[in-house]
Design a protein around this motif. Structure first.
Motif, PDB file in Angstrom:
ATOM      1  N   ASP A 102       1.276  -0.961  -0.135  1.00 34.45           N
ATOM      2  CA  ASP A 102       0.402   0.215  -0.217  1.00 34.45           C
ATOM      3  C   ASP A 102       0.458   1.031  -0.054  1.00 34.45           C
ATOM      4  N   LEU A 103       2.008   1.260   0.727  1.00 38.00           N
ATOM      5  CA  LEU A 103       2.615   1.944   0.883  1.00 38.00           C
ATOM      6  C   LEU A 103       3.843   2.766  -0.359  1.00 38.00           C
ATOM      7  N   VAL A 104       3.434   1.557  -1.149  1.00 38.02           N
ATOM      8  CA  VAL A 104       4.482   1.764  -2.932  1.00 38.02           C
ATOM      9  C   VAL A 104       3.631   2.065  -3.443  1.00 38.02           C
ATOM     10  N   ARG A 105       2.400   1.949  -3.175  1.00 42.35           N
ATOM     11  CA  ARG A 105       1.289   2.016  -3.532  1.00 42.35           C
ATOM     12  C   ARG A 105       1.476   3.663  -3.662  1.00 42.35           C
ATOM     13  N   GLU A 106       1.125   3.813  -2.624  1.00 43.25           N
ATOM     14  CA  GLU A 106       1.000   5.340  -2.349  1.00 43.25           C
ATOM     15  C   GLU A 106       2.231   6.591  -2.958  1.00 43.25           C
ATOM     16  N   ILE A 107       3.192   5.942  -2.619  1.00 42.25           N
ATOM     17  CA  ILE A 107       4.616   6.682  -3.381  1.00 42.25           C
ATOM     18  C   ILE A 107       4.629   6.927  -4.373  1.00 42.25           C
ATOM     19  N   LEU A 108       4.729   6.075  -5.344  1.00 43.46           N
ATOM     20  CA  LEU A 108       4.324   5.779  -7.151  1.00 43.46           C
ATOM     21  C   LEU A 108       3.892   6.296  -7.313  1.00 43.46           C
ATOM     22  N   ILE A 112       3.856  10.300  -9.597  1.00 48.37           N
ATOM     23  CA  ILE A 112       2.718  10.579 -10.507  1.00 48.37           C
ATOM     24  C   ILE A 112       2.307  11.894 -10.505  1.00 48.37           C
ATOM     25  N   ASP A 113       1.528  12.303  -9.502  1.00 50.60           N
ATOM     26  CA  ASP A 113       0.558  13.536  -9.677  1.00 50.60           C
ATOM     27  C   ASP A 113       1.423  14.253  -9.596  1.00 50.60           C
ATOM     28  N   ALA A 114       2.939  14.336  -9.312  1.00 51.06           N
ATOM     29  CA  ALA A 114       3.413  15.114  -9.346  1.00 51.06           C
ATOM     30  C   ALA A 114       3.964  15.896 -10.361  1.00 51.06           C
ATOM     31  N   MET A 115       4.299  14.962 -11.718  1.00 55.24           N
ATOM     32  CA  MET A 115       5.214  15.031 -12.899  1.00 55.24           C
ATOM     33  C   MET A 115       3.610  15.169 -13.593  1.00 55.24           C
ATOM     34  N   SER A 191       1.836  14.094 -21.960  1.00 55.39           N
ATOM     35  CA  SER A 191       1.760  13.947 -20.476  1.00 55.39           C
ATOM     36  C   SER A 191       0.759  13.122 -20.301  1.00 55.39           C
ATOM     37  N   GLU A 192      -0.234  12.607 -21.220  1.00 53.57           N
ATOM     38  CA  GLU A 192      -0.694  11.684 -21.000  1.00 53.57           C
ATOM     39  C   GLU A 192      -0.562  10.452 -20.731  1.00 53.57           C
ATOM     40  N   GLU A 193       0.146  10.091 -21.555  1.00 52.51           N
ATOM     41  CA  GLU A 193       0.582   8.986 -22.439  1.00 52.51           C
ATOM     42  C   GLU A 193       2.082   8.464 -21.311  1.00 52.51           C
ATOM     43  N   GLU A 194       2.573   9.058 -20.953  1.00 51.29           N
ATOM     44  CA  GLU A 194       3.373   8.912 -19.474  1.00 51.29           C
ATOM     45  C   GLU A 194       3.286   8.947 -18.575  1.00 51.29           C
ATOM     46  N   VAL A 195       1.993   9.625 -18.374  1.00 48.72           N
ATOM     47  CA  VAL A 195       0.552   9.067 -17.050  1.00 48.72           C
ATOM     48  C   VAL A 195       0.707   7.175 -17.403  1.00 48.72           C
ATOM     49  N   GLU A 196       0.483   6.995 -18.407  1.00 49.60           N
ATOM     50  CA  GLU A 196      -0.010   5.870 -18.887  1.00 49.60           C
ATOM     51  C   GLU A 196       1.027   4.875 -18.550  1.00 49.60           C
ATOM     52  N   LEU A 197       2.016   4.645 -19.301  1.00 53.22           N
ATOM     53  CA  LEU A 197       3.441   4.410 -18.773  1.00 53.22           C
ATOM     54  C   LEU A 197       3.401   3.900 -17.418  1.00 53.22           C
ATOM     55  N   THR A 199       1.640   4.441 -15.064  1.00 52.32           N
ATOM     56  CA  THR A 199       0.149   3.280 -14.797  1.00 52.32           C
ATOM     57  C   THR A 199       0.915   2.103 -14.626  1.00 52.32           C
ATOM     58  N   LEU A 200       0.879   1.636 -16.134  1.00 54.14           N
ATOM     59  CA  LEU A 200       1.372   0.598 -16.688  1.00 54.14           C
ATOM     60  C   LEU A 200       2.292   0.292 -15.229  1.00 54.14           C
ATOM     61  N   THR A 201       3.532   0.910 -15.180  1.00 49.98           N
ATOM     62  CA  THR A 201       4.055   0.122 -14.306  1.00 49.98           C
ATOM     63  C   THR A 201       4.423   0.230 -12.716  1.00 49.98           C
ATOM     64  N   LEU A 202       4.030   0.842 -12.276  1.00 56.42           N
ATOM     65  CA  LEU A 202       2.813   1.174 -11.395  1.00 56.42           C
ATOM     66  C   LEU A 202       2.414  -0.308 -11.013  1.00 56.42           C
ATOM     67  N   ASP A 203       1.194  -0.575 -11.539  1.00 59.06           N
ATOM     68  CA  ASP A 203       0.546  -2.279 -11.876  1.00 59.06           C
ATOM     69  C   ASP A 203       1.646  -3.504 -12.022  1.00 59.06           C
ATOM     70  N   GLY A 204       2.864  -3.045 -12.874  1.00 63.96           N
ATOM     71  CA  GLY A 204       4.087  -4.208 -13.311  1.00 63.96           C
ATOM     72  C   GLY A 204       4.168  -4.152 -11.533  1.00 63.96           C
ATOM     73  N   ILE A 205       5.074  -3.252 -11.100  1.00 64.41           N
ATOM     74  CA  ILE A 205       5.903  -3.840  -9.879  1.00 64.41           C
ATOM     75  C   ILE A 205       4.837  -3.790  -8.832  1.00 64.41           C
ATOM     76  N   LEU A 206       3.912  -3.498  -8.190  1.00 63.41           N
ATOM     77  CA  LEU A 206       3.325  -4.378  -7.116  1.00 63.41           C
ATOM     78  C   LEU A 206       2.297  -5.409  -7.893  1.00 63.41           C
ATOM     79  N   ALA A 207       1.833  -6.284  -9.385  1.00 64.65           N
ATOM     80  CA  ALA A 207       1.812  -7.731  -9.845  1.00 64.65           C
ATOM     81  C   ALA A 207       3.781  -8.518  -8.663  1.00 64.65           C
TER      82      ALA A 207
END
Length: 248
Positions: A102-108, A112-115, A191-197, A199-207
């Motif tokens: 949960d903390l990993v998700r929160e930090i990442l 993304i929000d800061a970017m 910016s939307e393209e980088e957010v998508e990338l 978000t993909l990375t975040l889901d992959g890391i949590l997996a």
């Protein structure tokens, strides 16, 4: 030009000063000088953006998931430094360090929000300019018409004054709709393209942290990849699985 008009006809110094300099100053008053200094960099990003390769990121995360299942999460520590993307490195380092999911998700997600906030400031600069330019064009037109009305007794001055009026409007509307607003839209799209990338990375890391099977990771992340590119990602997973069987 096709109709015989000289390009020099569209060059008018008073109109340039009124519209372009006025737009620059008005925009700087809105966003600040520091942000205005970033305009050359933003133009470079617009016309030479960094490629956001979703399929390559899926392949990377599937390979990491395979290694994590085979050797454990700690085995990833030696591989993190070889990853080019800073966001991916940070997320994997959090996982290797044993950070709560949960903390990993929160930090990442905070990353993304800061970017997104940083990117919004850059796009907003051009959006502001796109709003001011037509107004400055109208201002230039009014000034030109005032000059015309004030010198009706001097026919020789009417042509240049009317020219300022029309060319100032051309600069303002043209600059807004041909340069400023398109660049703003392009920056938002990038910016939307980088957010998508990310978000993909975040889901992959949590997996990876959850110990999901590489095939499951590929299926989960495949939804981010355009259908035409998914087959290559699936083939990559098959190759990885085949290599694992051969090694066994």
């Amino acid at each position: 030009m096709l109709e015989g008009t000289s390009p020099a006809t569209f060059i008018n110094i008073p109109a340039i000063v009124i519209v372009l300099v006025g737009t620059f100053m008005a925009t700087m008053a809105s966003v600040g000088f520091d942000q205005m200094k970033r305009i050359p960099t933003l133009f470079k990003i617009t016309f030479s953006p960094q490629e956001q390769d979703l399929r390559a990121r899926v392949d990377l995360l599937v390979a990491i998931a395979e290694q994590a299942r085979r050797e454990g999460l700690l085995a990833l520590d030696s591989q993190i430094g070889d990853i080019d993307d800073e966001f991916t490195r940070k997320g994997l380092q959090l996982v290797v360090d044993g950070t709560d999911p949960d903390l990993v998700r929160e930090i990442l997600e905070a990353e993304i929000d800061a970017m997104v906030a940083r990117h919004a400031i850059g796009a907003n600069t051009f959006e502001k300019a796109g709003g001011y330019a037509p107004t400055l064009g109208i201002l230039g037109a009014v000034m030109g018409l005032i000059s015309v009305l004030g010198n009706l007794s001097d026919p020789d001055s009417l042509g240049p004054a009317i020219s300022v009026a029309f060319i100032a409007t051309l600069y303002g509307v043209g600059g807004a709709n041909v340069v400023f607003l398109p660049v703003s839209s392009r920056l938002k799209a990038l910016s939307e393209e980088e957010v998508e990338l990310r978000t993909l990375t975040l889901d992959g890391i949590l997996a990876v942290q959850a110990g999901d099977n590489p095939r499951v990771v590929a299926d989960k992340l495949g939804s981010y990849v355009p259908p035409a590119e998914r087959r290559a990602a699936d083939d990559n997973v098959a190759d990885i699985s085949g290599q694992r069987r051969e090694a066994a």
